[in-house]
Design an enzyme around this catalytic site. Structure first.
Site, short mmCIF file in Angstrom:
data_model
loop_
_atom_site.label_atom_id
_atom_site.label_comp_id
_atom_site.label_asym_id
_atom_site.label_seq_id
_atom_site.Cartn_x
_atom_site.Cartn_y
_atom_site.Cartn_z
N ILE A 95 -13.45 -35.92 50.46
CA ILE A 95 -12.10 -36.19 50.64
C ILE A 95 -11.70 -37.39 50.37
O ILE A 95 -10.54 -37.81 49.88
CB ILE A 95 -11.45 -35.66 52.16
CG1 ILE A 95 -12.21 -34.41 52.72
CG2 ILE A 95 -9.84 -35.57 52.29
CD1 ILE A 95 -11.70 -33.11 51.57
N GLU A 96 -12.45 -38.34 50.84
CA GLU A 96 -11.83 -39.88 50.84
C GLU A 96 -12.17 -40.39 49.49
O GLU A 96 -11.29 -41.10 49.04
CB GLU A 96 -13.00 -40.47 51.69
CG GLU A 96 -12.60 -40.42 53.34
CD GLU A 96 -11.35 -41.12 53.51
OE1 GLU A 96 -10.95 -41.99 52.90
OE2 GLU A 96 -10.78 -40.68 54.80
N SER A 97 -13.34 -40.24 48.67
CA SER A 97 -13.54 -40.43 47.34
C SER A 97 -13.95 -39.79 46.36
O SER A 97 -14.26 -40.44 45.32
CB SER A 97 -14.61 -41.84 47.78
OG SER A 97 -15.61 -41.40 48.34
#
Length: 457
Positions: free
Chosen positions: A132-134
């Protein structure tokens, strides 16, 4: 002088005879040796809540054929089931190439992340958070200047001892950023007693979540994630559902007509501990690794030279062995760079290039100096070594304090005012194919009034 220590296992070698299934975990150097020490850990984090995974790592985790299976066995966050989860599952199902590409990048890092989670007694689905983040791209950079697999902003990175200087940014370090992210997530869980709220705070800021809880309490409303969601910005409202969607897909990819790349349940990388400067190019050459792969494992290094007396380089085990063998036969200097501090405006790049027997382009590219700019006095830059500095490493205090200050070149030089520069534009970070990837969607601004440990510092 070549001052390197190649470390495969340390004292863990003696433990190999204890169980055949442990050998793969224990022959991977300091990076994985730390992880494998979790096998013998008996203590939980200071305040383990009911939702947390039991801290002692079960040897069954190492009997899984791949890391995905190991992640599934440690799911511990209560499931979320709403329309947003369905929406994100539909999106991922319609974009199998995204899942495949992200899964391929994740194959380098997941074993380490899962092992660290198990060591801390944390839910293993948190290993999916970089999806989700990166998208598991350690070079990812958001418009809010959040960087790395776990997307730390500069202030929070410093709070968790992630060094950021001219030579490296530990927000991108695989080992350091993972340790910091898990420490931060555990702290948030200890604060809220709920993993879904901890995740919301990781994205939105703990101060914002606390305020939302107080508003619901005052109104006599529940304070679980879904009850607070209406107060959250869109990104945070979708954050936990997106993780739940990935969690569901990993649990049963065939159900969604998706395929996850096989990731062996064994360490991907080991560590070489360096004690002298070495050029990135030389390190990759000694390891017989393409530069792209070398940077994927060592994304924190920002310059063409790796400095520091106690700095680890991560390499696949086979390449670490090649590194050791090639290093033993290496007869040239390991580093070709040193530093130079600008003392006056008269020290132009053209003058420095002549002094250090190189070209202006080389200096501009090594220091990311754009065209039509000049260096201000006090700037410290990389320059090629001369015969007098061949055996001298860059001092740690210089690496920690080096800064580059630029101003517009007004044409006042030996070539005469107003004349166009004959030198090409240096390839800066924003134009290079190896530059950090800018995330399309900006991260939610976090509350500046939060506590010191908030991600919005």
């Amino acid at each position: 002088m070549q001052r390197f220590k190649y470390m495969l296992t340390g004292s863990a070698i003696a433990l190999l005879s204890l169980a055949p299934g442990l050998s793969r975990a224990l022959d991977s150097g300091p990076a994985a040796a730390t992880a494998s020490s979790a096998l013998f850990s008996q203590s939980a984090s200071p305040a383990t809540k009911p939702a947390a995974v039991k801290p002692t790592i079960n040897e069954d985790a190492f009997r899984e054929t791949d890391v995905w299976g190991r992640i599934r066995t440690g799911y511990a966050i209560p499931d979320l089931n709403n329309s947003l989860v369905s929406k994100h599952i539909t999106y991922y199902s319609a974009h199998p190439e995204h899942m495949a590409r992200t899964g391929e990048r994740a194959s380098r890092y997941l074993f380490h992340v899962v092992t660290e989670l198990e060591k801390r007694g944390m839910p293993t689905e948190l290993a999916l958070l970089p999806f989700i983040e990166s998208a598991f791209n350690p070079q990812a950079l958001s418009s809010a200047n959040a960087a790395g697999l776990w997307q730390f902003v500069p202030g929070t990175g410093r709070d968790y001892n992630l060094k950021q200087n001219a030579f490296k940014d530990d927000r991108r370090s695989v080992l350091s950023s993972t340790d910091a992210a898990l420490s931060y997530l555990q702290r948030l869980y200890d604060m809220f007693g709920d993993w879904q709220l901890a995740l919301a705070a990781y994205n939105w800021g703990e101060g914002n979540v606390q305020k939302a809880i107080k508003r619901n309490q005052a109104a006599g409303k529940p304070t679980d994630f879904e009850s607070l969601a209406e107060q959250m910005p869109a990104e945070t409202r979708n954050y936990v559902p997106r993780l739940q969607a990935v969690k569901n897909i990993v649990a049963n990819p065939a159900q969604y007509s998706l395929h996850l790349p096989h990731i062996d349940n064994q360490p991907y990388f080991t560590a070489v501990e360096k004690t002298s400067d070495i050029d990135l190019k030389v390190a990759a050459e000694l390891a017989e690794l393409p530069m792209e792969e070398f940077k994927a494992l060592n994304p924190q290094f920002k310059k063409p030279v790796i400095t520091g007396e106690e700095t680890q380089i991560l390499l696949p085990k086979a390449n670490a062995e090649k590194f050791a063998a090639n290093l033993a036969q290496w007869t040239r200097n390991l580093s070709s760079w040193t530093t130079h501090t600008i003392t006056s405006a008269r020290e132009r790049i053209e003058t420095l290039a002549s002094k250090f027997h190189t070209t202006p382009d080389v200096i501009r590219q090594a220091n990311n100096i754009p065209q039509k700019t000049v260096l201000k006095a006090g700037s410290t830059i990389l320059v090629p070594k001369t015969s007098a500095s061949l055996d001298v490493d860059i001092a740690p205090e210089i690496a920690d304090s080096a800064t580059v200050a630029l101003e517009e070149d007004r044409g006042m030089s030996a070539r005469g005012p107003g004349k166009a520069s004959r030198y090409k534009h240096a390839t800066g970070e924003t134009n290079s194919k190896n530059a950090p990837v800018s995330l399309v969607k900006a991260r939610v601004s976090r509350d500046a009034a939060g506590k010191k440990k908030s991600r919005n510092n």
